[in-house]
Design a protein around this motif. Structure first.
Motif, mmCIF file in Angstrom:
data_model
loop_
_atom_site.group_PDB
_atom_site.id
_atom_site.type_symbol
_atom_site.label_atom_id
_atom_site.label_comp_id
_atom_site.label_asym_id
_atom_site.label_seq_id
_atom_site.Cartn_x
_atom_site.Cartn_y
_atom_site.Cartn_z
ATOM 1 N N VAL A 146 0.827 -1.205 0.000
ATOM 2 C CA VAL A 146 0.000 0.000 0.000
ATOM 3 C C VAL A 146 0.860 1.252 0.000
ATOM 4 C CG1 VAL A 146 -1.733 1.291 1.290
ATOM 5 C CG2 VAL A 146 -1.902 -1.186 1.146
ATOM 6 N N LEU A 156 -4.256 -3.050 6.423
ATOM 7 C CA LEU A 156 -4.234 -3.136 4.958
ATOM 8 C C LEU A 156 -3.204 -4.148 4.467
ATOM 9 C CD1 LEU A 156 -4.504 0.690 4.140
ATOM 10 C CD2 LEU A 156 -6.338 -0.990 4.285
ATOM 11 N N ILE A 201 -3.718 -6.269 1.156
ATOM 12 C CA ILE A 201 -3.505 -5.743 -0.206
ATOM 13 C C ILE A 201 -2.088 -6.094 -0.631
ATOM 14 C CG2 ILE A 201 -3.384 -3.664 -1.623
ATOM 15 C CD1 ILE A 201 -5.451 -2.389 0.209
ATOM 16 N N ARG A 202 -1.967 -7.010 -1.599
ATOM 17 C CA ARG A 202 -0.660 -7.499 -2.041
ATOM 18 C C ARG A 202 -0.595 -7.557 -3.568
ATOM 19 N NH1 ARG A 202 2.567 -9.640 1.457
ATOM 20 N NH2 ARG A 202 3.410 -11.175 -0.011
ATOM 21 N N TRP A 203 -1.043 -6.502 -4.204
ATOM 22 C CA TRP A 203 -1.025 -6.446 -5.657
ATOM 23 C C TRP A 203 0.405 -6.205 -6.121
ATOM 24 C CZ3 TRP A 203 -5.247 -2.271 -4.897
ATOM 25 C CH2 TRP A 203 -6.431 -2.894 -4.474
#
Length: 373
Positions: free
Chosen positions: A26, A287, A290-292
């Motif tokens: 993030v 958060l 979230i590991r895009w």
């Protein structure tokens, strides 16, 4: 039942080794968002661009694309966001490192893309004259040191002023790194730096004000407190430092609003507060899901994009604004600088950083008296 043994103070103060934690994807995304905010502001949201007959759009931006202008007018807040993230990331990356490792990491991170940006911007200003004044060669060469502000020499690109704030932060934080980072030492550093930054403007000592950097200190301090919250968990002291940083920061935001002249204090504080709440969520692990993977690339584009976009980009706008729709030109230009940033990261930053790291490691080995090949 035997009482638990008390942990000696010496052990409690021992610098901890770096944690093997997951990458904070993030934060990479926030960095790119902040960079794009600054880019949009410089292309469509400054007071200068909203003046009749300006050298870039020729007409006030609020007449050409009013909706874009009202959004872009707040993009300058991206700089304050950068400072907070810098405090967070520097504290995270330096934990358990020696001063030598800290120095090497900063050199290989800052200089390769910066050298490219100085030469690239100078070349564009030569090719597209009439918008910005090009510096003499001797001043361009001094800019390659990144120390031009200390010599009272103008920047090749005006966005480099933030690097001077960053360098002063690194210099101060190097003292704590040399002592060995611990929770207590970083807390003391935050408190002492905050107190000095508060007193420096009224002290009458220009050197103290220069070192204390009162315009940016509380944003860096907020980042340090957020990282301590991430590493050790929340407590009242960290919340207090964070609250003080927010209160002092909103005052600085008000001064920036007056300088920029195109936005409101309420809007600026609202945007900055929303960002701080997101960073608190990051610090508390809310958060982590979230590991895009693409966010890693997004983070890598941030620094080259910030360094190259402003004076080169506005010079191009001055030549192209009459050839297509203003919004289309804006989108194409931002996309073009994002692609340039990717190329700089792959072709300049990574290979030059490897060469610099090998050279500096060899040099420091020689300084320590070790044999080198």
């Amino acid at each position: 039942m035997p009482l638990p043994k008390q942990v000696p103070v010496a052990v409690a103060e021992r610098p901890l080794q770096p944690l093997r934690t997951r990458r904070l994807y993030v934060v990479d995304g926030i960095r790119l968002v902040a960079a794009l905010m600054v880019v949009l502001h410089h292309y469509a949201g400054t007071r200068r661009l909203n003046e009749p007959g300006n050298a870039i759009w020729s007409r006030p931006v609020s007449e050409i694309m009013p909706s874009v202008f009202h959004v872009a007018a707040y993009g300058w807040i991206g700089v304050e966001i950068f400072f907070v993230i810098s405090g967070f990331v520097i504290c995270m990356s330096c934990w358990g490192r020696t001063p030598r490792q800290f120095f090497v990491s900063r050199v290989i991170r800052l200089y390769p893309a910066y050298w490219f940006a100085v030469l690239f911007t100078t070349a564009v200003l030569v090719a597209v004259p009439g918008v910005w004044e090009r510096l003499p060669v001797r001043e361009v060469l001094l800019n390659l040191t990144m120390l031009q502000a200390g010599s009272d020499v103008p920047n090749v690109d005006m966005v480099y002023w933030t690097l001077w704030s960053e360098l002063r932060f690194y210099l101060l934080f190097l003292v704590v790194v040399a002592m060995g980072l611990t929770y207590r030492r970083v807390i003391v550093f935050c408190c002492v730096w905050g107190a000095v930054a508060m007193l420096a403007p009224v002290s009458g000592f220009p050197l103290l004000e220069l070192l204390a950097n009162p315009d940016g200190a509380w944003y860096f301090i907020a980042g340090l407190a957020l990282y301590l919250m991430h590493r050790f968990g929340q407590d009242l002291l960290l919340w207090g430092i964070l609250a003080m940083a927010w209160l002092m920061g909103q005052l600085e935001l008000g001064e920036r609003v007056e300088y920029e002249g195109v936005s409101s204090w309420r809007g600026a504080v609202l945007i900055f507060t929303a960002f701080m709440l997101v960073m608190v969520a990051v610090s508390l692990g809310r958060l982590d899901g979230i590991r895009w993977k693409w966010l890693v690339t997004a983070g890598c584009l941030t620094y080259p994009l910030y360094l190259t976009h402003y004076m080169a980009g506005t010079s191009l706008i001055s030549r192209l604004h009459g050839t297509m729709d203003a919004r289309l030109l804006l989108g194409l230009l931002i996309a073009g600088f994002l692609m340039l940033s990717w190329a700089v990261h792959r072709v300049v930053e990574r290979p030059v950083a490897r060469v610099l790291k090998r050279g500096l490691d060899t040099s420091f080995a020689r300084v320590r008296g070790r044999q080198v090949p």
